[in-house]
Design a protein around this motif. Structure first.
Motif, mmCIF file in Angstrom:
data_model
loop_
_atom_site.group_PDB
_atom_site.id
_atom_site.type_symbol
_atom_site.label_atom_id
_atom_site.label_comp_id
_atom_site.label_asym_id
_atom_site.label_seq_id
_atom_site.Cartn_x
_atom_site.Cartn_y
_atom_site.Cartn_z
ATOM 1 N N LEU A 14 -9.002 -1.198 4.439
ATOM 2 C CA LEU A 14 -7.581 -1.859 3.970
ATOM 3 C C LEU A 14 -8.174 -3.482 5.164
ATOM 4 O O LEU A 14 -7.106 -4.832 4.356
ATOM 5 C CB LEU A 14 -6.460 -1.681 4.018
ATOM 6 C CG LEU A 14 -6.212 -0.061 2.806
ATOM 7 C CD1 LEU A 14 -5.195 0.651 3.615
ATOM 8 C CD2 LEU A 14 -6.077 -0.501 2.100
ATOM 9 N N THR A 23 -1.915 -0.387 -4.874
ATOM 10 C CA THR A 23 -2.424 -0.778 -3.193
ATOM 11 C C THR A 23 -2.587 -2.369 -3.934
ATOM 12 O O THR A 23 -4.057 -2.500 -4.571
ATOM 13 C CB THR A 23 -4.159 -0.405 -3.111
ATOM 14 O OG1 THR A 23 -3.707 1.263 -2.754
ATOM 15 C CG2 THR A 23 -4.499 -0.906 -1.682
ATOM 16 N N VAL A 57 -10.226 4.849 4.429
ATOM 17 C CA VAL A 57 -9.455 4.056 3.974
ATOM 18 C C VAL A 57 -8.857 2.743 5.614
ATOM 19 O O VAL A 57 -8.295 2.071 4.615
ATOM 20 C CB VAL A 57 -8.869 5.008 3.416
ATOM 21 C CG1 VAL A 57 -7.021 4.532 3.005
ATOM 22 C CG2 VAL A 57 -8.507 6.582 2.669
ATOM 23 N N VAL A 89 0.772 -1.330 0.147
ATOM 24 C CA VAL A 89 -0.216 -0.156 -0.324
ATOM 25 C C VAL A 89 0.836 1.156 -0.034
ATOM 26 O O VAL A 89 1.465 1.540 1.463
ATOM 27 C CB VAL A 89 -0.852 0.284 1.335
ATOM 28 C CG1 VAL A 89 -0.429 -0.386 2.459
ATOM 29 C CG2 VAL A 89 -2.100 1.130 1.611
ATOM 30 N N ALA A 130 -4.264 4.112 -2.675
ATOM 31 C CA ALA A 130 -4.541 4.568 -1.552
ATOM 32 C C ALA A 130 -3.807 5.709 -0.419
ATOM 33 O O ALA A 130 -4.330 6.827 -0.666
ATOM 34 C CB ALA A 130 -4.414 3.555 -0.154
ATOM 35 N N SER A 135 -5.798 -2.251 -6.604
ATOM 36 C CA SER A 135 -6.631 -1.449 -6.936
ATOM 37 C C SER A 135 -6.846 -1.155 -8.250
ATOM 38 O O SER A 135 -6.623 -1.286 -9.247
ATOM 39 C CB SER A 135 -5.949 0.320 -6.045
ATOM 40 O OG SER A 135 -7.479 1.403 -7.246
ATOM 41 N N PHE A 193 -10.885 3.573 -4.836
ATOM 42 C CA PHE A 193 -10.529 4.574 -3.710
ATOM 43 C C PHE A 193 -10.729 5.848 -4.414
ATOM 44 O O PHE A 193 -11.303 7.198 -3.984
ATOM 45 C CB PHE A 193 -9.473 4.649 -2.948
ATOM 46 C CG PHE A 193 -8.872 3.745 -1.776
ATOM 47 C CD1 PHE A 193 -10.036 3.821 -1.065
ATOM 48 C CD2 PHE A 193 -7.995 3.156 -2.628
ATOM 49 C CE1 PHE A 193 -9.520 2.906 -0.026
ATOM 50 C CE2 PHE A 193 -7.907 1.972 -1.524
ATOM 51 C CZ PHE A 193 -8.022 1.602 -0.606
#
Length: 342
Positions: free
Chosen positions: A251, A140, A247, A135, A162, A157, A211
């Motif tokens: 995670l 990510t 966030v 991360v 992130a 992601s 995100f």
């Protein structure tokens, strides 16, 4: 084997010297954060030029700290990708030039493999196999790790990483670059009960991340507070707290799923965002409930550094890998699941 590691993938110039018998001998790092902060993010051309200025002095500094000369090196490892192509070329050209002059092997290393194995530099390092959360500003990912080069991508992601989301949320709140540490500091003063932001992609199965929607939700919340004349310092802290918790929760939920899916009892957490105190606290709690353990690199090895490149390079060089003479590698996009087992 003494391996010089060179990291120039983005906005930090890192150099380290790793001995396969004695461990890490010395390391040095120059961060470009102050230079890029003026622009609110990394400017690739400026990054490349600064690596050119800093790299050779840092190499000499590292050798001096270890009490060694260039003639004492057995091999050189450098970051070949992923990263900014100009920045990567600085490290690649320097590594290959030095290796040719010294008559020693040289090897390009995957940047994220460096982060993945950075906890191996610690005295209390994890054994294979383990699950890993990588991360950082640009990545990510959740990875199942069975051994060196034996990686299975579990999730990643699909848009912003992130770290990128932290940077963009910080910019919305008028905070300096990089955003992660700034958001975390401001969030300490936030009211956890005032705002609640969505935990993206946690209401469906799978281990991928997204995100971008959270970023949009954050901007909308800020604009509503502004329109109501309520965006004072406390409200900014409340937004930061809600964003950070969203966030972190996302995670943690995905890490919990990864451990359950793989049945593994070890979790490695690496990359710049792994330094976030709230994330570490929550992951420790989740691991304790599952009789599992979490492993992290020390603070200065969470962000980009030469030590992780020297370590991974040493392992692969010991297995017989090396670049062809003069065949420099600079690979801006390089999926980690394409790496080979040595």
């Amino acid at each position: 084997m003494r391996v010089l590691g060179i990291e120039t993938s983005c906005d930090e110039t890192g150099v380290a010297l790793f001995d396969t018998e004695r461990g890490l001998l010395a390391d040095a790092l120059y961060s470009q954060i102050a230079m890029h902060a003026e622009y609110g993010g990394v400017v690739p051309e400026l990054a490349s030029r600064d690596h050119t200025r800093r790299l050779l002095p840092l190499i000499q500094q590292t050798l001096d700290e270890a009490g060694l000369g260039r003639q004492d090196l057995d091999a050189i490892a450098y970051t070949a990708g992923p990263g900014l192509v100009g920045a990567l070329m600085v490290g690649a050209a320097t590594a290959h030039g030095m290796a040719r002059a010294l008559g020693i092997p040289v090897l390009g290393v995957h940047h994220m493999e460096g982060h993945l194995l950075a906890p191996m530099l610690e005295d209390d390092s994890p054994d294979f196999p383990f699950a890993a959360l990588l991360v950082s500003g640009g990545h990510t990912q959740l990875v199942e790790v069975r051994g060196l080069g034996d990686y299975t991508l579990l999730g990643e992601s699909v848009d912003d990483a992130a770290g990128e989301a932290f940077d963009k949320a910080a910019k919305m709140l008028g905070l300096a670059y990089p955003g992660g540490p700034q958001i975390a500091r401001l969030a300490e003063r936030g009211d956890p009960g005032r705002l609640r932001f969505p935990r993206p992609m946690t209401d469906r199965p799978g281990l991928d991340f997204s995100f971008s929607g959270l970023k949009t939700h954050t901007l909308t919340a800020i604009r509503k507070l502004e329109a109501a004349g309520e965006l004072d310092e406390q409200a900014r802290a409340d937004v930061a707290r809600a964003f950070e918790e969203a966030v972190v929760d996302t995670l943690v939920i995905k890490c919990r799923r990864a451990l359950d899916q793989t049945g593994l009892k070890r979790l490695v957490v690496a990359g710049g965002v792994s330094a976030n105190a709230r994330l570490r606290e929550r992951l420790e709690h989740e691991c304790h409930k599952r009789d599992a353990r979490a492993f992290y690199p020390r603070g200065r090895f969470c962000t980009d550094n030469g030590a992780m490149i020297a370590y991974v390079g040493a392992q692969r060089l010991l297995a017989g890998e090396r670049d062809e003479l003069g065949a420099m590698q600079a690979v801006p996009r390089w999926p980690m699941d394409t790496l080979n087992k040595p």
